[in-house]
Scaffold this motif. Sequence first.
Motif, short mmCIF file in Angstrom:
data_model
loop_
_atom_site.label_atom_id
_atom_site.label_comp_id
_atom_site.label_asym_id
_atom_site.label_seq_id
_atom_site.Cartn_x
_atom_site.Cartn_y
_atom_site.Cartn_z
N THR A 143 -2.95 2.60 7.29
CA THR A 143 -4.16 2.82 6.51
C THR A 143 -4.08 2.04 5.22
OG1 THR A 143 -3.26 4.75 5.37
CG2 THR A 143 -4.43 5.14 7.42
N GLY A 144 -5.21 1.61 4.72
CA GLY A 144 -5.23 0.87 3.47
C GLY A 144 -6.54 1.08 2.75
N LYS A 145 -6.54 0.77 1.48
CA LYS A 145 -7.74 0.90 0.68
C LYS A 145 -8.61 -0.34 0.85
CE LYS A 145 -6.64 4.84 -1.20
NZ LYS A 145 -7.40 6.06 -0.96
N SER A 146 -9.89 -0.13 1.00
CA SER A 146 -10.82 -1.25 1.11
C SER A 146 -11.00 -1.87 -0.26
CB SER A 146 -12.16 -0.75 1.63
OG SER A 146 -13.07 -1.80 1.71
N ASP A 184 -11.95 3.91 3.18
CA ASP A 184 -10.60 3.46 3.52
C ASP A 184 -10.61 2.76 4.88
OD1 ASP A 184 -9.67 4.59 1.22
OD2 ASP A 184 -8.53 6.20 2.17
N GLU A 203 0.83 -1.21 0.00
CA GLU A 203 0.00 0.00 0.00
C GLU A 203 0.85 1.25 0.00
OE1 GLU A 203 -2.42 -3.33 1.17
OE2 GLU A 203 -0.52 -2.61 1.95
N LYS A 254 -13.73 1.54 9.26
CA LYS A 254 -13.89 1.99 7.87
C LYS A 254 -14.24 3.47 7.91
CE LYS A 254 -15.40 -0.93 4.93
NZ LYS A 254 -16.21 -1.86 4.10
N GLU A 285 -10.80 13.95 3.97
CA GLU A 285 -10.30 14.04 2.60
C GLU A 285 -9.36 15.25 2.48
OE1 GLU A 285 -13.59 14.27 -0.09
OE2 GLU A 285 -14.13 12.17 0.13
N PHE A 312 -7.58 10.85 3.43
CA PHE A 312 -8.31 9.62 3.67
C PHE A 312 -9.67 9.73 3.01
CE2 PHE A 312 -5.51 10.45 7.25
CZ PHE A 312 -4.83 9.24 7.41
N ASP A 313 -10.01 8.73 2.22
CA ASP A 313 -11.30 8.72 1.52
C ASP A 313 -12.31 7.85 2.26
OD1 ASP A 313 -10.37 10.32 -0.63
OD2 ASP A 313 -9.42 8.56 -1.52
N ILE A 373 0.49 5.50 1.30
CA ILE A 373 -0.24 5.53 2.56
C ILE A 373 0.27 4.44 3.47
CG2 ILE A 373 -2.33 6.52 1.57
CD1 ILE A 373 -3.53 3.74 1.51
#
Length: 206
Positions: A202-205, A135, A58, A121, A128, A131-132, A64
Amino acid sequence: MDIANRVKKLRKALDLTQHQLAELVGVAQNSIQKLEKGDTKNPRNIESLARALQCTPEYLRFGIGENNSSNVSPGPTIKATAPLISWVQAGAWSEISEIKAYDAERFMCPVNCSDLTFVLKVQGISMEPKFDEGDLIFVDPEAECIHGSYVVARLDDDNQATFKQLIIEGGHKFLKAANPNWPEQLIPINGNCTLVGKVIFTGKSL
């Protein structure tokens, strides 16, 4: 900074040549050259590359999460699983010694963390563009919260947790939104707030 610059920076921090990195990853040296020149945007061997550079996939892809090679000292990769919980559960985390999370979806945490670590989540747009919404953030209640840390906190007048950046200036503490257009930029902490834990990854879902 894009993936090309991140790879080059990490390689140099670890004092590796392109040839040495290529051997660690199991590819030809020209593959590393193409990557660092920006010709390759999405390398297929991202997992092996991340292991060789002592970071996470990631971090290479998106920049991130925490970069494990900041101290450049090699060590074992320790991973754990953490439960995905609700924001209401997170708000009560510091009061309840053990929330039943056996049935919760669990995610691998690629950085060192305590047994109390949990996953949330991201909701809304207050954090933003860093972090979206959607995420995943890994929160460790035993990690030290310092100035600039991203934290999960519980406000006394709310029944769930909130996600903000911790600002400490002149002996005063604030919770800050990352979104410059968010109406409530700074929330003073004056005994009305409990820091639940620090965001360690942090990571993308998916």
